[in-house]
Enzyme design. Structure first.
Site, PDB file in Angstrom:
ATOM      1  N   ASP A 170       0.877  -1.161   0.000  1.00 28.24           N
ATOM      2  CA  ASP A 170       0.000   0.000   0.000  1.00 28.24           C
ATOM      3  C   ASP A 170       0.923   1.222   0.000  1.00 28.24           C
ATOM      4  OD1 ASP A 170      -2.088   1.796   0.013  1.00 28.24           O
ATOM      5  OD2 ASP A 170      -3.251   0.730   1.526  1.00 28.24           O
TER       6      ASP A 170
HETATM    7  C1  BGC Z   1      -5.043   3.202  -0.241  1.00 34.06           C
HETATM    8  C2  BGC Z   1      -5.062   2.172  -1.356  1.00 34.06           C
HETATM    9  C3  BGC Z   1      -4.809   2.843  -2.685  1.00 34.06           C
HETATM   10  C4  BGC Z   1      -3.486   3.568  -2.590  1.00 34.06           C
HETATM   11  C5  BGC Z   1      -3.083   4.242  -3.870  1.00 34.06           C
HETATM   12  C6  BGC Z   1      -3.791   4.061  -0.289  1.00 34.06           C
HETATM   13  O1  BGC Z   1      -3.883   5.118   0.601  1.00 34.06           O
HETATM   14  O2  BGC Z   1      -5.133   2.553   1.000  1.00 34.06           O
HETATM   15  O3  BGC Z   1      -6.302   1.501  -1.378  1.00 34.06           O
HETATM   16  O4  BGC Z   1      -4.817   1.912  -3.725  1.00 34.06           O
HETATM   17  O5  BGC Z   1      -3.568   4.545  -1.575  1.00 34.06           O
HETATM   18  O6  BGC Z   1      -3.854   5.360  -4.114  1.00 34.06           O
END
Ligand code: BGC
Length: 680
Positions: free
Chosen positions: A230
């Site tokens: 993540d």
């Molecule tokens: C979120 C993810 C997302 C990623 C990229 C993170 O803050 O938890 O679900 O895909 O950001 O934007």
């Protein structure tokens, strides 16, 4: 392609460039060797807008406007694997159409509490429903030479302290509730990528957690794709690499400082990490590129913003709408231009697609309920709109004025449709809700509307449950409508005016009040540094049904404009010990009403005697069937040994015990129409 050879020709810098962010959603690739960058795309609700490398903010050109999709809760509410597949297929097509390679979706974390800010991005409280819907979505996405990236692995069930909360959950619960969706994503959906979560699991961050990423994901489940962190979820370079996280992604423009950039480079140069460990990651990445035909001329080209894509998301939205209550057959509304119509509520007229966090989409357009209804009915109708409440900060006097205005118009209108609920100030990434109540004085407004117009149709728009206790007994017609994307308003209009017969079912329980929910009752939500899932396996209906807590609307509930009868339940138990299928269950479903409609037949298994405590019932099968008036069909399910099993901590595996089981067939978890006892 000879990947070993390519890797041997690569410099360390080239290798590292391939496995860390070089823009918010891109890696670098190695041009010299013909290796393209990897291009990811958020999220489950459509292609996310393009980001600028320097500012890490939207570019805001017009070429990234895209189709906005119904939220994952809506997809799950269709209870239809085919629709899930089409939803995924369309999402994959859009993503490929804009030129990206990986869809950062689906989000499948369990609805442990209704308060989780990202519930709308997840599907359900039930692992079986999640498994089937997620696998369908993933297979669909990957039809397009695009990889799905199921997220967030694992136990990422709240937004409060999402970056560092340590989740403690016992082994049985973890295996029965929190893992099955991911396992199905990998083994049934064949997800080519998995996103490691932000939180800690049993003391270690998920993206550097060897138990999760090595033991379970790769060894137990045989996952051979890539793990993407993540964004900013890695804290220790070495641990992450060793645990098996392949991509280090983040949200700042100091790309050289990412863990897998200079820090990893230094560790390799200092001999702390062998270069062969990096090579193993590069090999996985190249293999994925090959699977996605990134080196081929005949890769699918996708297409975004097409009429075909809009039809597909419209179909999902149509099937996701849940008719919660319909006394006196208030719905469907008659199409009669002589009747004046009043729409009340901010959500009738509000755009939602470009909000909520990472799943936001710069929608090419979004049909609101107000627009959808007007487009659907045409110019001969007299349709008015009153806001009724405002999400903007306002004093008591201003709120009263809006309310009174709406009620005055409601008194004069023939038909009143209220569209309220939540918005992405509540259903949002990064924060949980404080309570389950409707905001902005909506309870008061709804009560006032029902007083002047008892037939007011109440449409709740949200991605998660809200309390309705203040007025639910007085409301005759109540509809659950989710964030439904580009075509949402049309879908809602068609359902309200009877062109589409509703067939959605709740994928998650709507409890009467927050105090009834297990995570609340057992005290650990949202926790602090640590959150312990003390309710164990008793999540959602597993709790309500076992402990006799009556919800407002139960799991699996959803009405239709027609009626269905269930009859002729047949159960055949397989005696042969070696057979995988232990029981075949069937029943006859008949449409006894006067309209075509679809019903979701749900099969629950109840273990009557066991050496461990088991929930009153567990969903083990479901099928959506469309029938014409008077038509009947036989619906058949096959149950395997695992469907009767629980996770035995002692044996570290699934175990079924001889004895009595009950098989329940019904229209919801609490509307069981047929049951039969069997002995295994
Ligand atoms: C979120 C993810 C997302 C990623 C990229 C993170 O803050 O938890 O679900 O895909 O950001 O934007």
């Amino acid at each position: 392609m000879d990947f070993e050879k390519i890797i041997s020709q690569m410099t360390l810098d080239e290798k590292l460039g391939m496995i860390h962010g070089d823009n918010v959603y891109d890696t670098k690739g190695a041009e010299r060797l013909g290796i393209p960058p990897f291009r990811f795309s958020d999220g489950p609700m459509g292609v996310r807008g393009e980001f600028d490398r320097e500012s890490c903010d939207y570019v805001k050109n017009t070429d990234d406007l895209a189709t906005s999709f119904p939220c994952p809760t809506a997809v799950a509410a269709t209870w239809n694997e085919e629709r899930a597949f089409e939803n995924g297929e369309t999402l994959g097509r859009e993503i490929r159409g804009i030129g990206r390679d990986v869809s950062l979706s689906p989000g499948i974390n369990i609805h442990r509490t209704p308060l989780c800010g990202r519930s709308f991005e997840y599907m359900s409280e039930d692992p079986h429903l999640i498994s089937k819907i997620a696998a369908g979505v993933i297979r669909g996405i990957q039809e397009n030479d695009v990889a799905a990236c199921v997220k967030h692995f694992a136990a990422n069930n709240q937004e409060t302290r999402r970056f560092d909360v340590n989740v403690e959950v016992d082994d049985r619960t973890f295996h029965e509730i929190y893992l099955p969706g991911f396992q199905a994503a990998v083994q049934e959906g064949h997800s080519m990528a998995v996103m490691g979560a932000y939180n800690k699991f049993r003391g270690e961050f998920c993206c550097q957690n060897s138990y999760l990423l090595k033991n379970i994901l790769r060894e137990e489940w045989g996952f051979d794709g890539v793990v993407i962190s993540d964004w900013g979820a890695i804290h220790d370079t070495k641990k992450a690499l060793e645990a098996g996280t392949d991509f280090d992604m983040n949200v700042n423009n100091r790309y050289d400082e990412y863990h897998y950039a200079n820090p990893l480079k230094k560790m390799v140069e200092d001999g702390e990490i062998p270069e062969s460990a990096v090579d193993a990651v590069i090999l996985r990445v190249l293999k994925l590129m090959e699977r996605l035909k990134m080196f081929d001329a005949d890769r699918k080209s996708g297409a975004y913003n097409t009429e075909e894509n809009r039809q597909a998301v419209l179909n999902v939205a149509r099937e996701s709408i849940v008719l919660l209550k319909n006394e006196d057959k208030v719905l469907p509304l008659a199409k009669d231009p002589s009747k004046s119509i009043l729409l009340v509520g901010e959500n009738a007229n509000r755009l939602h697609a470009f909000s909520g966090g990472s799943s936001e989409v710069r929608a090419l357009f979004e049909l609101t309920p107000l627009l959808g209804i007007k487009m659907h009915l045409g110019g001969n109708y007299h349709i008015r709109y009153a806001k009724g409440y405002s999400s903007e900060q306002q004093d008591e006097e201003a709120a009263r004025k809006l309310r009174e205005e709406a009620c005055e118009l409601a008194g004069k209108a023939d038909v009143v449709i209220y569209v309220g609920g939540l918005n992405h100030e509540f259903d949002i990434e990064g924060q949980d809700r404080k309570d389950m109540k409707l905001p902005y004085g909506q309870d008061e407004l709804i009560e006032a509307l029902l007083a002047v117009k008892p037939d007011t149709v109440i449409v709740n728009m949200s991605g998660s449950p809200v309390e309705m206790g203040k007025w639910i007994d007085r409301a005759k017609a109540v509809v659950q409508y989710w964030y439904s994307g580009t075509m949402g308003g049309t879908a809602l209009a068609e359902v309200l005016f009877g062109d589409v017969n509703p067939s959605g079912k709740l994928p998650t329980t709507f409890p009467k009040k927050l105090e009834d929910t297990p995570a609340y009752k057992f005290g650990e939500f949202p926790g602090d540094d640590k959150v312990e899932y003390k309710e164990g396996i008793y999540v959602g209906y597993r709790y309500y049904d076992t402990f006799d807590v009556e919800p407002e609307f139960c799991f699996g509930h959803g009405l239709s404009y027609t009626d269905f009868t269930y009859s002729d339940m047949k159960v055949q138990v397989t005696e042969n010990q070696d057979a995988k299928v232990r029981a075949t269950v069937s029943c006859t479903l008949k449409n006894t009403g006067d309209r075509k409609g679809a019903e979701v037949v749900q099969l629950y298994v109840s273990d009557r005697e066991a050496s461990v405590s088991r929930p009153a019932k567990e969903l083990k099968g479901f099928r959506k069937v469309t029938l014409n008036p008077g038509e009947r069909t036989v619906v058949t399910f096959e149950l395997t040994e695992k469907d009767f099993s629980f996770y035995s901590v002692e044996d570290a595996g699934w175990k079924w015990e001889h004895g009595d089981f009950e098989l329940l067939l019904g229209s919801s978890s609490r509307d069981i129409r047929l049951k039969e006892k069997i002995e295994l």
